[in-house]
Design a protein around this motif. Structure first.
Motif, mmCIF file in Angstrom:
data_model
loop_
_atom_site.group_PDB
_atom_site.id
_atom_site.type_symbol
_atom_site.label_atom_id
_atom_site.label_comp_id
_atom_site.label_asym_id
_atom_site.label_seq_id
_atom_site.Cartn_x
_atom_site.Cartn_y
_atom_site.Cartn_z
ATOM 1 N N SER A 1 -10.142 21.494 88.450
ATOM 2 C CA SER A 1 -9.164 21.883 89.474
ATOM 3 C C SER A 1 -8.021 22.616 88.789
ATOM 4 N N ALA A 2 -7.221 23.304 89.580
ATOM 5 C CA ALA A 2 -6.016 23.924 89.014
ATOM 6 C C ALA A 2 -5.054 22.841 88.548
ATOM 7 N N THR A 3 -5.037 21.729 89.252
ATOM 8 C CA THR A 3 -4.170 20.619 88.837
ATOM 9 C C THR A 3 -4.536 20.179 87.419
ATOM 10 N N SER B 1 -6.645 28.502 91.102
ATOM 11 C CA SER B 1 -7.333 27.423 91.827
ATOM 12 C C SER B 1 -8.493 27.975 92.641
ATOM 13 N N TYR C 1 5.438 24.970 102.008
ATOM 14 C CA TYR C 1 5.384 23.544 101.734
ATOM 15 C C TYR C 1 6.690 22.933 102.178
ATOM 16 N N ALA D 1 -2.217 29.740 91.503
ATOM 17 C CA ALA D 1 -3.187 29.138 92.432
ATOM 18 C C ALA D 1 -3.398 30.009 93.675
ATOM 19 N N HIS D 2 -2.336 30.753 94.075
ATOM 20 C CA HIS D 2 -2.422 31.572 95.292
ATOM 21 C C HIS D 2 -2.749 33.033 94.982
ATOM 22 N N LYS E 1 -8.253 28.256 99.034
ATOM 23 C CA LYS E 1 -7.721 29.366 98.248
ATOM 24 C C LYS E 1 -8.555 30.639 98.477
ATOM 25 N N ASP F 1 1.814 29.462 87.665
ATOM 26 C CA ASP F 1 0.951 28.781 88.626
ATOM 27 C C ASP F 1 0.463 29.873 89.574
HETATM 28 C C1 LIG Z 1 -3.684 24.486 95.405
HETATM 29 C C2 LIG Z 1 -2.539 24.513 94.452
HETATM 30 C C3 LIG Z 1 -2.555 23.837 93.230
HETATM 31 C C4 LIG Z 1 -3.643 22.888 92.867
HETATM 32 O O1 LIG Z 1 -4.901 23.422 92.943
HETATM 33 P P1 LIG Z 1 -6.169 22.469 92.892
HETATM 34 O O2 LIG Z 1 -7.268 23.374 92.457
HETATM 35 O O3 LIG Z 1 -6.359 21.932 94.276
HETATM 36 O O4 LIG Z 1 -5.883 21.392 91.913
HETATM 37 C C5 LIG Z 1 -1.503 24.000 92.357
HETATM 38 N N1 LIG Z 1 -0.452 24.772 92.676
HETATM 39 C C6 LIG Z 1 -0.376 25.418 93.842
HETATM 40 C C7 LIG Z 1 0.807 26.280 94.124
HETATM 41 C C8 LIG Z 1 -1.409 25.292 94.773
HETATM 42 O O5 LIG Z 1 -1.312 25.894 95.968
#
Ligand SMILES: *Cc1c(COP(=O)(O)O)cnc(C)c1O
Length: 387
Positions: free
Chosen positions: A58-60, A180, A328, A158-159, A185, A156
């Protein structure tokens, strides 16, 4: 309740090639990390123009591994934004750092570089900008600050897969990026993510951290002969990506440009059709040259002028079977972060203004024009009702 079919705020777009690849992977007898992850990593490497992309669970997991690799000492500070998913901050805390929040720009919802400068202290180790909604952060000033003070930059992203900053693809330059592949996504592997960096040391650390700290290169003469011997370089995690996940990614990445084009198409129509709607404040573009990945189309509900709360707005759409998202609520207002770090309402007025009003409208590549029109009509109906 409306009889119309439900429109979610997001839905993955999985074609039969991806589904068949998963079935083939299942039949192959190798379902965990293996040749499909390797292939997907090579594809991502070509996409970003960097070698050694590290796919992970995961991105986390990716963010956490990078922050662990940065070797934060107690009291070390990491500057980030309150307008992000909680994972960004959780990982800083889990890696032993102190998250230092600074406010966002009211127009882009992205971290304000001028406030980053002011937040730098002798304890600052890294900056974690978040490309909110897929709109790139103004990276030049962020990297200038980092260079001046010897800080690491972990984007980060992810987006932001497929986004460009001043003509350069996010992930193709800079220090470290994490993407992510969560189902919401821009492209998905079910769950999954990847770490991209041009720093060999960080890449090697993440490579070890994602699978128990197992170092298979420690006994090269045995590895060459195909023997399973290994050494343990450090105490690692279990954050590897499965071939089953990569099987999806292999067929998502080649379609990313098409997916993002579709997202842009719908975002453009939202912007045009809702421009005159006094009930919404639409997202604004920064002045620098960029390509938005349009992960989210997230306007603000203009609560003052229309006398309707964001929650009313979401419920009214729900009543006509239209889903929305909330990306968020400003993190500093959450129980854990306010109790642990003493943050309170009033600390970040721009983030709070956004947090109280923001709503994510349905936006995904497989949306039909009819579905999209239904959302726009429903929005106009809500505000017409009020005026
Ligand atoms: C979705 C998201 C993450 C985490 O991504 P995962 O793959 O679900 O762990 C981290 N940061 C942001 C800004 C996200 O939107």
């Amino acid at each position: 309740m409306s009889e119309l079919p439900y429109i979610p705020f997001s839905r993955p777009c999985l074609d039969s090639a991806a589904i068949e690849e998963v079935v083939e992977c299942l039949r192959s007898g190798w379902i965990t990390t293996g040749p499909r992850v390797e292939r997907f990593e090579e594809m991502l490497g070509a996409f970003f123009g960097v070698s050694g992309v590290q796919c992970c669970a995961s991105a986390t997991g990716g963010l956490l591994m990078v922050l662990i690799a940065l070797d934060l000492k107690p009291g070390d500070e990491v500057i980030t934004t309150p307008m992000t998913f909680v994972a960004t901050l959780n990982c800083i805390v889990l890696a032993g750092g102190v998250p230092i929040l600074v406010d966002v720009q009211p127009s882009t919802y992205n971290i304000d570089p001028e406030l980053v400068v002011r937040a730098v202290t002798p304890r600052t180790k890294a900056i974690v900008p978040v490309h909110f909604a897929g709109q790139p952060v103004d990276l030049d000033p962020i990297y200038d600050i980092a260079e001046k003070h010897g800080l690491r930059v972990l984007e980060d992203a992810a987006h932001a897969i497929g986004a460009d900053y001043k003509g350069r693809r996010i992930g193709s330059f800079g220090d470290i990026q994490v993407f992510s592949f969560h189902p919401n996504k821009n492209m998905t592997t079910g769950e999954g993510g990847c770490v991209v960096t041009r720093d060999d040391k960080i890449r090697k650390q993440v490579n070890l951290l994602r699978f128990h700290g197992i170092d298979r290169d420690s006994v090269p003469e045995l590895k060459i002969q195909g023997l399973p011997h290994y050494d343990i370089a450090l105490a690692g995690y279990k954050f590897n990506m499965m071939d089953l996940q990569a099987a999806l990614g292999i067929h998502q990445l080649p379609r990313l440009a098409e997916f993002n084009e579709r997202r842009r198409h719908f975002a453009d129509i939202y912007a045009r059709e809702l421009a005159q709607c006094s009930g919404l404040i639409l997202p604004q573009a920064p002045s620098f040259f960029h390509r938005h990945a349009w992960h989210l189309f997230a306007p603000l509900v203009n609560t003052e002028t229309v006398g309707i709360t964001r929650e009313d707005f979401m419920l009214k759409l729900k009543r006509v079977n239209i889903g929305t998202g909330l990306h968020y609520q400003a993190i500093h207002l959450s129980r854990f972060y306010s109790e642990r770090f003493g943050y309170k309402r009033g600390d970040f007025p721009n983030a709070e203004y956004i947090s109280d009003r923001i709503v994510s409208l349905p936006l995904f590549p497989s949306m039909s024009s009819t579905e999209h029109e239904r959302v726009i009509t429903a929005i106009w109906d809500i505000f017409r009702e009020r005026s």
